[in-house]
Design an enzyme around this catalytic site. Structure first.
Site, PDB file in Angstrom:
ATOM      1  N   TYR A  58      95.800  43.546  53.279  1.00 60.63           N
ATOM      2  CA  TYR A  58      95.261  44.655  53.438  1.00 60.63           C
ATOM      3  C   TYR A  58      95.683  44.524  55.447  1.00 60.63           C
ATOM      4  CZ  TYR A  58      91.840  40.652  55.098  1.00 60.63           C
ATOM      5  OH  TYR A  58      91.123  39.570  55.682  1.00 60.63           O
ATOM      6  N   LYS A 109      84.917  42.281  44.652  1.00 60.12           N
ATOM      7  CA  LYS A 109      86.388  42.342  44.008  1.00 60.12           C
ATOM      8  C   LYS A 109      85.886  41.918  42.998  1.00 60.12           C
ATOM      9  CE  LYS A 109      88.589  39.934  48.094  1.00 60.12           C
ATOM     10  NZ  LYS A 109      89.626  38.823  48.538  1.00 60.12           N
ATOM     11  N   TYR A 121      84.311  37.951  42.657  1.00 59.88           N
ATOM     12  CA  TYR A 121      82.455  38.664  43.910  1.00 59.88           C
ATOM     13  C   TYR A 121      81.789  38.894  43.079  1.00 59.88           C
ATOM     14  CZ  TYR A 121      85.706  36.060  47.122  1.00 59.88           C
ATOM     15  OH  TYR A 121      86.736  35.676  48.009  1.00 59.88           O
ATOM     16  N   ASP A 133      82.734  44.329  54.767  1.00 62.00           N
ATOM     17  CA  ASP A 133      84.248  44.097  54.660  1.00 62.00           C
ATOM     18  C   ASP A 133      84.850  45.287  53.618  1.00 62.00           C
ATOM     19  OD1 ASP A 133      82.958  41.103  55.277  1.00 62.00           O
ATOM     20  OD2 ASP A 133      84.710  40.775  54.790  1.00 62.00           O
ATOM     21  N   ARG A 181      82.705  40.201  62.775  1.00 66.58           N
ATOM     22  CA  ARG A 181      84.273  40.959  62.379  1.00 66.58           C
ATOM     23  C   ARG A 181      83.266  41.555  61.174  1.00 66.58           C
ATOM     24  NH1 ARG A 181      88.609  37.827  62.713  1.00 66.58           N
ATOM     25  NH2 ARG A 181      88.450  37.504  59.933  1.00 66.58           N
ATOM     26  N   ILE A 238      80.822  42.777  60.262  1.00 65.88           N
ATOM     27  CA  ILE A 238      79.801  44.381  61.308  1.00 65.88           C
ATOM     28  C   ILE A 238      80.924  45.270  62.010  1.00 65.88           C
ATOM     29  CG2 ILE A 238      78.348  45.162  62.646  1.00 65.88           C
ATOM     30  CD1 ILE A 238      77.042  42.034  62.966  1.00 65.88           C
ATOM     31  N   TRP A 269      84.051  45.818  60.672  1.00 62.69           N
ATOM     32  CA  TRP A 269      84.810  46.429  59.849  1.00 62.69           C
ATOM     33  C   TRP A 269      83.597  47.847  59.367  1.00 62.69           C
ATOM     34  CZ3 TRP A 269      89.064  45.687  59.082  1.00 62.69           C
ATOM     35  CH2 TRP A 269      90.217  44.316  58.900  1.00 62.69           C
TER      36      TRP A 269
END
Length: 438
Positions: A74, A169, A172, A179, A250, A252, A254
């Site tokens: 990514y 994912k 997860y 994100d 980060r 936030i 994203w």
């Protein structure tokens, strides 16, 4: 908005005066745009310097080769997308070729993606698809269309929460992370627009934005938690709300970028469009309140500035500046945000950009990585102990994008000189080294 403080080494008085004139006298259209520089360069020149420097550092290391270490990743998708956006302004074929090498090398003639496993149901793997779509539109090569189809197909069977939110994912389960909205939602919306999918696809994108916002927003702070576990079983999850315990910059960032980028492709008359814009404004209001007043930057753990171990972090700061500047440029946000945007960008250039003797620029103080689960508990102590590095692509890409948006925000020329001599003058000592690394 907080009162504006002085900007060291940056002449913004005329810029802010112009903003006031435009805000209160919209009919006055003959006001000349200011000549604004941060340090010794305009925002677009900083984007060019960063792009050329990073290309020189990376060489062909992002490209696939048999037995190589490069992955379908990514971060490569983010960086190459920023190069293609920059190419739209400065028309430098080297940016397109770099993207073709870094992303196109993974795509076989029949449209398969080397190293990609749909069964992982990893939203991160969708993000390079934005570059794939851009390259398809530039080249019309069918392999890019087929690769985009492959990535889009993953979303049809992506595991979901009971309400319909994408799991981040397969590994997860039951979790939505901020994100993931950046990784998948803009690609999903662009694909739907480009290939004329039914309105249900846009409804689904809006659902993802709505669900993650509803479950991660904290009204007391105006910020969004990093993640949410529907099952409330993860070690990091609040047993009542399911949220992770801290506000990571980060994450936030994203979400902020997801919101402004999705709007590029959403139908103007879609009923969810005002809701997405309202969510963007709500996010930006919370972020501006946490801006460090001295530097203009944002902290790794956003709401705990000055706490021992916390630090002013580059990737989140770049993301916030990009998202807010783009929001203003497109009319989603008012120009009341301009002082915070300018102060943030100036802080990045002044505090986080370093230039070496050869003119190569670096973005310092980037959080290398952070996540939830598998030993990562989302605590304050966890976020501040992750490695801090220079030139992480998760900061480099947003910095390039931020410069493009700042150039527009300030009404500056949307290009830099296109001939090689002028580019070398604007980016000292970079052109030759970048070409050699291709």
């Amino acid at each position: 908005m907080k009162p504006l403080r002085m900007f060291p080494r940056f002449t913004v008085a005329s810029v802010l005066l112009l903003d006031v004139l435009q805000l209160h006298c919209p009919a006055q259209t003959n006001v000349a745009a200011p000549s604004a520089k941060f340090g010794d360069a305009t925002p677009l020149q900083w984007s060019v310097r960063m792009a050329d420097s990073e290309m020189a550092r990376r060489g062909n290391s992002l490209a696939w080769k048999e037995g190589g270490r490069a992955k379908w990743d990514y971060t490569s998708g983010l960086f190459t997308l920023s190069l293609l956006k920059l190419n739209e302004r400065v028309n430098n074929p080297r940016y397109v070729e770099f993207a073709k090498t870094a992303i196109g090398s993974f795509i076989t003639p029949d449209g398969r993606v080397r190293g990609y496993k749909a069964e992982d149901y990893n939203l991160d793997n969708i993000n390079p698809g934005k570059t794939v779509l851009a390259l398809y539109q530039l080249t019309k090569e069918e392999r890019y269309r087929k690769a985009a189809d492959l990535l889009r197909k993953q979303l049809d069977t992506q595991p979901r929460t009971r309400e319909g939110g994408f799991w981040h994912k397969q590994r997860y389960p039951h979790q939505m992370w901020l994100d993931g909205l950046y990784m998948a939602a803009p690609f999903y919306a662009e694909y739907a627009k480009l290939f004329k999918e039914p309105a249900a696809s846009f409804d689904d994108v809006a659902k993802q934005i709505r669900l993650v916002g509803a479950h991660t927003y904290a009204p007391a702070s105006g910020l969004f938690y990093h993640g949410w576990d529907e099952s409330k079983q993860q070690d990091w999850a609040n047993k009542t709300t399911g949220t992770s315990p801290n506000f990571w910059g980060r994450a936030i960032g994203w979400y902020a970028m997801a919101l402004v980028d999705v709007l590029d492709f959403f139908p103007k008359d879609h009923p969810a469009r005002p809701e997405i814009i309202a969510t963007l404004k709500k996010l930006c209001d919370g972020v501006v309140k946490q801006q460090d007043p001295a530097s203009g930057l944002w902290w790794q753990v956003v709401d705990q500035g000055g706490r021992q171990g916390n630090y002013l972090e580059a990737t989140a700061s770049s993301m916030f500046v990009y998202a807010m500047a783009k929001g203003v440029n497109h009319g989603y946000l008012s120009r009341d945000y301009v002082p915070a945007i300018l102060k943030g960008y100036n802080g990045i250039v002044e505090k986080l950009i370093k230039t070496d003797a050869k003119g190569n620029v670096s973005l310092t103080r980037c959080c290398s990585v952070a996540g939830l689960g598998y030993g990562r508990d989302g605590s304050y102590e966890y976020y501040i102990k992750e490695p801090v590095v220079d030139n992480d692509l998760k900061g480099v890409g947003p910095f390039i994008l931020a410069g493009i948006e700042l150039q527009d925000l300030l009404g500056l020329p949307s290009t830099v000189p296109k001939n090689a001599k002028s580019l070398e003058a604007a980016v000292p000592a970079l052109t030759k080294s970048s070409v050699a690394a291709e």
